[in-house]
Design an enzyme around this catalytic site. Structure first.
Site, PDB file in Angstrom:
ATOM      1  N   TYR A   1       4.855  -7.729 -15.948  1.00  0.00           N
ATOM      2  CA  TYR A   1       3.743  -6.797 -16.288  1.00  0.00           C
ATOM      3  C   TYR A   1       2.529  -7.476 -16.566  1.00  0.00           C
ATOM      4  O   TYR A   1       1.420  -7.225 -16.004  1.00  0.00           O
ATOM      5  CB  TYR A   1       4.234  -5.710 -17.263  1.00  0.00           C
ATOM      6  CG  TYR A   1       2.641  -4.649 -17.647  1.00  0.00           C
ATOM      7  CD1 TYR A   1       2.532  -3.635 -16.819  1.00  0.00           C
ATOM      8  CD2 TYR A   1       1.855  -4.936 -18.399  1.00  0.00           C
ATOM      9  CE1 TYR A   1       1.512  -2.718 -16.931  1.00  0.00           C
ATOM     10  CE2 TYR A   1       0.964  -4.326 -18.628  1.00  0.00           C
ATOM     11  CZ  TYR A   1       0.555  -2.848 -18.026  1.00  0.00           C
ATOM     12  OH  TYR A   1      -0.379  -2.438 -18.266  1.00  0.00           O
TER      13      TYR A   1
ATOM     14  N   HIS B   1     -10.256  -8.728 -11.045  1.00  0.00           N
ATOM     15  CA  HIS B   1      -9.045  -8.447 -11.949  1.00  0.00           C
ATOM     16  C   HIS B   1      -7.964  -9.313 -11.618  1.00  0.00           C
ATOM     17  O   HIS B   1      -6.748  -8.865 -11.898  1.00  0.00           O
ATOM     18  CB  HIS B   1      -8.871  -6.975 -11.799  1.00  0.00           C
ATOM     19  CG  HIS B   1      -8.302  -6.160 -12.818  1.00  0.00           C
ATOM     20  ND1 HIS B   1      -9.065  -5.433 -13.453  1.00  0.00           N
ATOM     21  CD2 HIS B   1      -7.190  -6.254 -13.615  1.00  0.00           C
ATOM     22  CE1 HIS B   1      -8.639  -4.838 -14.561  1.00  0.00           C
ATOM     23  NE2 HIS B   1      -7.263  -5.609 -14.729  1.00  0.00           N
TER      24      HIS B   1
ATOM     25  N   ARG C   1       1.558  -2.293  -7.581  1.00  0.00           N
ATOM     26  CA  ARG C   1       2.096  -3.344  -8.512  1.00  0.00           C
ATOM     27  C   ARG C   1       3.249  -3.165  -8.243  1.00  0.00           C
ATOM     28  O   ARG C   1       4.119  -2.651  -9.128  1.00  0.00           O
ATOM     29  CB  ARG C   1       1.615  -3.467  -9.844  1.00  0.00           C
ATOM     30  CG  ARG C   1       0.163  -3.662  -9.894  1.00  0.00           C
ATOM     31  CD  ARG C   1      -0.203  -3.451 -11.468  1.00  0.00           C
ATOM     32  NE  ARG C   1      -1.781  -3.649 -11.427  1.00  0.00           N
ATOM     33  CZ  ARG C   1      -2.380  -3.476 -12.689  1.00  0.00           C
ATOM     34  NH1 ARG C   1      -1.675  -3.185 -13.751  1.00  0.00           N
ATOM     35  NH2 ARG C   1      -3.611  -3.169 -12.728  1.00  0.00           N
TER      36      ARG C   1
END
Length: 436
Positions: free
Chosen positions: A46, A309, A187
């Site tokens: 993550y 990002h 993701r």
């Protein structure tokens, strides 16, 4: 030279000191971090994963590696410093700790460790809205350090105003507004494991400590520190079994996620609301085009972060350094920078001192050690996962020493000698070598 960043290397050599992080090589650092988090694999993925197939992640490094430093010889760079000034504040270096969320899933001290390390080194710290600690608690840990606040723009204006007021009251001096995460990116690594810490009430502590948000649920704001490590499967089982504490945490987590990553996309007209409610510099993070940089100037903000990002939002996008090349070539942007009306910061892909030098030479005024991705944020989060505050400090000291050493070995003694001088200091390795 005893008080310079580069002096960090001498006791390592002369006293045989070894870093708690295991290595200053970011590739070995990554391996070590993966080893120490082997029982917390979903949290590791993550924190360090990218969107989609990871192409933007790769593009960030490719864009930086395309440009090469041209060292100069027999220039007196014996006395060096890498001090700079951002928003009227003199800083020890052009490095800023950027907003990395949910640090508490990697180490029990979470954001406290990073905030303390940043203050110790005189590096500005930026707190993420997705923090596992409250605004006030992190400010206390940061002490006399210089700090900024990053905003994931809430859906409700009253919540936004509450956060801004709390940030200002706690000594956060600049507001960094993230523009590229109104919706979470695709993701696969998180989707495959159904891993999102917010669902367990982790990474929502800025929300659960907010009186306006908590009033919706008839609750008082709370200053809490989530348990470490987070076992998301165990938490879900506990909530499903009817545990009231777990059920409340899940409810608040889902509510804060809907608030801060709501799917509501803002427009340039909305910037006026922030300006009316924040007294201090406003920086827009996520700008990748000259047109958007010009729109930021039109909107009257104080700066931008050229960032994607770290590749966590849009897969298959351009490398962030490629965007910086174009944005800083804009005459309008350069004039605004030189008149101190506009500040251009950079992140995404930075790992070494030479990367910092490239960004400065290309026209960035500082570099954010940012994002849980392949920027400096990844190495310092590796350090956090390995040895907490000491690990963060070692990664930052290493990067700062590397930056100062590379500056000197390239023939320069301060930031002013390299800033914006791409023609003199950098070479595009893909350019036609026969072209004059």
């Amino acid at each position: 030279m005893s008080d310079t960043w580069s002096s960090y290397i001498y006791p390592i050599y002369t006293e045989g000191l070894r870093p708690s992080i295991g290595s200053y090589d970011y590739r070995k650092l990554e391996q070590r971090s993966e080893e120490v988090t082997k029982d917390n694999r979903a949290a590791y993925l993550y924190t360090f994963g990218s969107a989609g197939s990871g192409l933007t992640n790769k593009a960030n490094r490719t864009a930086l590696e395309r440009w090469q430093i041209i060292p100069r010889m027999l220039r007196d760079a014996s006395e060096r410093n890498i001090e700079t000034e951002i928003f009227g504040v003199k800083l020890r270096s052009p490095l800023i700790i950027a907003p990395v969320g949910v640090q508490g899933i990697l180490h029990p001290d979470g954001e406290f460790a990073t905030a303390r390390a940043a203050a110790k080194l005189g590096v500005p710290y930026t707190l993420s809205t997705a923090s596992t600690r409250s605004l006030e608690a992190v400010a206390k840990a940061n002490g006399d350090g210089h700090r900024w606040y990053q905003l994931y723009w809430p859906r409700a204006n009253e919540v936004t105003i509450s956060l801004l007021n709390r940030a200002k009251a706690s000594g956060y001096t600049a507001l960094v507004v993230t523009l590229d995460t109104f919706q979470l990116g695709w993701r696969p690594h998180d989707l495959d494991t159904s891993y999102i810490p917010f669902g367990a009430g982790v990474g929502v502590q800025v929300g659960t400590s907010d009186p306006v948000f908590m009033a919706r649920y008839g609750l008082q704001p709370r200053d809490e520190e989530p348990k470490f490590p987070l076992d998301l499967d165990k938490f879900r089982a506990t909530a499903a079994a009817g545990d009231p504490t777990a059920q409340e945490a899940a409810k608040l987590g889902a509510g804060w996620l809907r608030e801060a990553n709501s799917g509501r996309f803002r427009s340039w007209e909305d910037i006026k609301f922030l300006r009316e409610n924040w007294q201090g510099p406003i920086v827009l993070k996520g700008v990748q085009t000259v047109a958007d940089a010009h729109s930021a100037l039109d909107a009257g903000v104080d700066g931008i972060v050229v960032s994607n990002h770290g590749g966590r939002q849009v897969d298959g996008a351009i490398g962030s350094f490629s965007a910086l090349v174009k944005i800083t070539a804009s005459k309008r942007v350069r004039e605004a920078q030189e008149s101190r009306k506009f500040t251009v910061l950079f992140d995404s892909g930075v790992r070494t001192g030479s990367d910092v030098i490239k960004a400065l030479a290309m026209g960035a005024q500082a570099v954010l050690a940012i994002d849980n991705c392949p920027s400096v944020g990844r190495p310092f989060m590796y350090g956090l996962s390995i040895s907490g505050e000491k690990g963060v400090e070692e990664v930052l000291r290493g990067l700062l020493a590397d930056t100062e050493i590379t500056l000197g070995l390239s023939g320069f003694k301060n930031i002013a000698e390299i800033w914006g001088k791409r023609e003199e200091i950098l070479e595009d390795s893909l350019a036609d070598p026969t072209r004059v």
